[in-house]
Scaffold this motif. Structure first.
Motif, short mmCIF file in Angstrom:
data_model
loop_
_atom_site.label_atom_id
_atom_site.label_comp_id
_atom_site.label_asym_id
_atom_site.label_seq_id
_atom_site.Cartn_x
_atom_site.Cartn_y
_atom_site.Cartn_z
N ASN A 60 0.86 -1.18 0.00
CA ASN A 60 0.00 0.00 0.00
C ASN A 60 0.90 1.23 0.00
N LEU A 61 0.89 1.99 -1.09
CA LEU A 61 1.79 3.13 -1.23
C LEU A 61 1.53 4.22 -0.19
N ARG A 62 0.41 4.18 0.50
CA ARG A 62 0.15 5.14 1.56
C ARG A 62 1.22 5.06 2.65
N PHE A 63 1.83 3.88 2.78
CA PHE A 63 2.81 3.67 3.84
C PHE A 63 4.22 3.47 3.28
N ASN A 64 4.46 4.08 2.13
CA ASN A 64 5.79 4.03 1.53
C ASN A 64 6.20 5.43 1.12
N THR A 65 6.10 6.36 2.07
CA THR A 65 6.43 7.75 1.81
C THR A 65 7.66 8.15 2.62
N GLN A 108 1.29 -7.08 -9.89
CA GLN A 108 1.30 -6.52 -11.24
C GLN A 108 1.39 -4.99 -11.21
N SER A 109 0.85 -4.38 -10.15
CA SER A 109 0.89 -2.92 -10.04
C SER A 109 0.86 -2.53 -8.56
N PHE A 110 1.28 -1.30 -8.28
CA PHE A 110 1.24 -0.77 -6.92
C PHE A 110 0.33 0.46 -6.90
N LYS A 111 -0.39 0.65 -5.80
CA LYS A 111 -1.32 1.78 -5.71
C LYS A 111 -1.52 2.18 -4.26
N TYR A 112 -2.10 3.35 -4.09
CA TYR A 112 -2.58 3.79 -2.79
C TYR A 112 -3.98 3.21 -2.63
N LEU A 113 -4.34 2.82 -1.41
CA LEU A 113 -5.66 2.20 -1.25
C LEU A 113 -6.21 2.37 0.16
N LYS A 114 -7.52 2.22 0.25
CA LYS A 114 -8.24 2.17 1.52
C LYS A 114 -9.35 1.14 1.39
N ARG A 115 -9.53 0.33 2.46
CA ARG A 115 -10.54 -0.71 2.46
C ARG A 115 -11.36 -0.66 3.75
N LYS A 116 -12.62 -1.03 3.65
CA LYS A 116 -13.48 -1.27 4.79
C LYS A 116 -14.32 -2.51 4.46
N TYR A 155 -15.35 -2.58 0.69
CA TYR A 155 -15.40 -1.24 0.11
C TYR A 155 -13.99 -0.87 -0.32
N GLN A 156 -13.85 -0.32 -1.51
CA GLN A 156 -12.53 -0.02 -2.06
C GLN A 156 -12.43 1.42 -2.56
N ALA A 157 -11.26 1.98 -2.35
CA ALA A 157 -10.84 3.17 -3.09
C ALA A 157 -9.38 2.95 -3.48
N ASN A 158 -9.07 3.18 -4.74
CA ASN A 158 -7.71 3.02 -5.26
C ASN A 158 -7.31 4.28 -5.99
N GLU A 207 -6.92 11.80 1.52
CA GLU A 207 -8.09 12.09 2.35
C GLU A 207 -9.36 12.09 1.52
N TYR A 208 -9.28 12.61 0.29
CA TYR A 208 -10.44 12.61 -0.60
C TYR A 208 -10.94 11.19 -0.85
N HIS A 209 -10.04 10.30 -1.21
CA HIS A 209 -10.44 8.93 -1.52
C HIS A 209 -10.89 8.16 -0.28
N ILE A 210 -10.20 8.39 0.82
CA ILE A 210 -10.60 7.72 2.06
C ILE A 210 -11.99 8.15 2.48
N ASN A 211 -12.31 9.43 2.31
CA ASN A 211 -13.63 9.92 2.65
C ASN A 211 -14.72 9.31 1.78
N LEU A 212 -14.39 8.98 0.54
CA LEU A 212 -15.37 8.32 -0.33
C LEU A 212 -15.79 6.98 0.27
#
Length: 565
Positions: free
Chosen positions: A68-73, A366-374, A433-436, A446-451
């Motif tokens: 999860n690229l959110r934790f690779n900064t 196959q790919s890396f992305k930022y993501l949020k799940r519930k 629930y997914q946001a990528n 924050e925008y995507h997490i709020n979705l």
């Protein structure tokens, strides 16, 4: 002004403070490394498995299993050290030395933890990265296999197929997921309506406990064996390997993927899917994906419902079954692909089915992305009016996605107390629930997490209640974070009951018995009983400081609850 005025002295004090902190940190690190070396077996030296921040390979080792690229900064807190064990003694040394030096240890297998809990912390920590422990030993005579925690699911499937074309294992559809974290949380996939979850097919395990002992099912006892099958990772010990029971699959299976939009009668088809998917033949698993796409009219949006299925049989039998039980979808022979069970794994991971199956041995996604799940569980069918409201909400949010995984079949037959994984009879399906997204930045995140938050909130009337249940493998820190202080048990209950329902109480009892010092802990690990946690803190600190902290926290909480926001 004097030579040692406060304004001139301050920079000197700060400098000495920084130097002292740096010295203390380096000293603690050196002492820990020295301890690891002293506790490793001469026949299996640990030195090659230790990576400090000064090691040239530190960054590459750290980032190799961040999914999860959110934790690779650059601002993400890094471990001060990584241990990559390739022998059980390295795991034992890590536990013994971490306890001796009071260090927090995070355990990582595949790095697919949605919240980065297996490799991120808010305090100084080190990572025990299991990727070197990935052997797979298959015994076709007993139809079992010993699989080490660092193996990937794709590797497991490939090695099984090497031995037999008619055997498989019920686990996830993403081949780069690590075995350790996946099975410890329950593990599920498209074979679960036929054979249950991964933990329903685990017959033994090897674990290193908080005392550094290597245990198996017989020596750990049935309570701990129950807990490590679905009770989540990072709470009870370091699982080295699971002994899994292989399951039978036909030489020929059938897959299909069919998509329909609202303009193509998706409402009626989805409405019927929810009644059919949990009750149809156990050999058939039909996942539903809902997402917003462009409509037929310019500048309009619509919802597309995609049905992806695995059938343990041939296409002719599948089409006949679908025409009888789910004719609304209009499945045709041309929609179906007959293949082997192993190649169906490629299909489910959106890999061209003609690709050589050796791709399953690749350990990078196959790919890396930022993501949020519930996640959620649904126990009652949703009305057509309810679905139409969901369509409107999804179109409003536009970028939030939902995956629906049907239950029923074998899942409804296994008691909820059989393993720590509780979600059994009464559940129609589970929602993810997914946001990528692919753009960096806190505002974008924050925008995507709020979705996801907003869609999850909207779904409240349609999902399980009291408690609103969630799936531990879809880690979600918004359910609660445990600070492992005075309120550790109560903080743990907030998420624990949602993840484990009534099984949470038994998990707490087992945790308190096998790890009374709470060495194995994460932001959402199983807590100790509240009175045991209090005694632990009194033991580690002075009674005066503990009581002061207790009353101070109570005062803060009372004050906060009376404030108007």
């Amino acid at each position: 002004m004097g030579l040692f005025s406060s304004t001139k002295l301050l920079p000197i004090v700060v400098l000495f403070s920084l130097l002292f902190t740096s010295y203390a940190t380096n000293s603690a690190e050196n002492n820990f490394v020295h301890c690891l070396v002293n506790h490793s077996e001469p026949s299996h030296p640990i030195s090659a498995a230790i990576f400090t921040q000064n090691s040239s390979s530190f960054s590459s080792v750290l980032q190799a299993y961040i999914r999860n690229l959110r934790f690779n900064t650059s601002t993400t807190r890094k471990p001060f050290l990584i241990v990559t064990p390739f022998h059980v003694s390295h795991v034992q040394a890590s536990i013994v030395c971490a306890k001796k030096h009071n260090l927090l240890m995070k355990i990582r297998s595949g790095g697919h933890d949605y919240e980065g809990v297996s490799y991120v912390a808010s305090q100084p920590f080190f990572i025990l990265d299991m990727f070197n422990l990935r052997s797979i030993e298959i015994d076709m005579e007993s139809e079992t296999a010993w699989v080490e925690a660092g193996a990937m699911l794709g590797e497991v499937y490939y090695r099984i197929a090497e031995k037999s074309k008619t055997h498989g294992f019920p686990a996830g559809v993403c081949p780069t997921v690590g075995v350790g974290g996946h099975i410890s949380g329950g593990g599920y996939g498209n074979l679960m309506r036929k054979y249950g979850t991964s933990v329903d097919n685990v017959v033994d395990a090897q674990i290193v406990d908080a005392r550094g002992r290597l245990l198996n099912r017989r020596t750990m006892g049935e309570d701990l064996f129950w807990a490590v099958r679905g009770g989540g990772g990072g709470s009870f010990g370091v699982v080295l390997a699971y002994k899994i029971r292989l399951v039978r699959v036909p030489e020929k299976v059938t897959v299909f993927q069919v998509g329909v939009t609202l303009e193509q009668n998706a409402t009626d088809i989805v409405y019927n899917w929810q009644h059919v998917a949990p009750t149809i033949d156990n050999d058939l698993f039909i996942r539903l994906i809902l997402e917003v796409v462009n409509g037929t009219q310019t500048a309009t949006k619509t919802v597309r419902a995609t049905f992806i299925a695995l059938f343990l049989g041939d296409s002719k039998s599948l089409v006949s079954l679908m025409n009888d039980k789910f004719p609304q979808l209009g499945l045709k022979q041309s929609d179906c692909i007959e293949t082997t069970w192993l190649k169906s794994v490629l299909f489910w991971d959106n890999i061209d089915i003609a690709t050589p199956v050796e791709i399953l041995l690749e350990r990078q996604p196959q790919s890396f992305k930022y993501l949020k799940r519930k996640s959620d569980y649904v126990k009652k069918p949703i009305s057509k009016e309810g679905w139409e409201g969901i369509w409107n909400k999804m179109i409003e949010l536009e970028k939030a996605i939902m995956y629906f995984n049907p239950y029923g079949g074998r899942m409804a037959e296994i008691p909820s107390t059989e393993t720590a994984f509780p979600h059994r009879a009464g559940n129609l399906w589970k929602i993810q629930y997914q946001a990528n997204w692919f753009e960096a930045g806190e505002e974008v995140a924050e925008y995507h997490i709020n979705l996801v938050r907003e869609l999850h909130k909207y779904m409240t009337p349609f999902v399980s209640q009291n408690p609103r249940q969630a799936f531990i493998c879809y880690k979600d820190l918004e359910l609660g974070i445990n600070h492992h202080g005075f309120y550790g048990y109560f903080e743990g209950s907030a998420y624990g009951v949602q993840y484990f329902d009534d099984n949470f109480k038994r998990l707490v009892q087992i945790k308190t018995k096998v790890d009374p010092s709470n060495f194995f802990r994460t932001e959402q690990s199983i807590p100790l009983h509240s009175h045991v946690e209090f005694v632990r803190m009194v033991t580690e600190k002075s009674l005066v400081s503990v009581l002061f902290g207790f009353f101070a926290l109570n005062w803060i909480r009372r004050t906060s609850s009376n404030m108007n926001y």
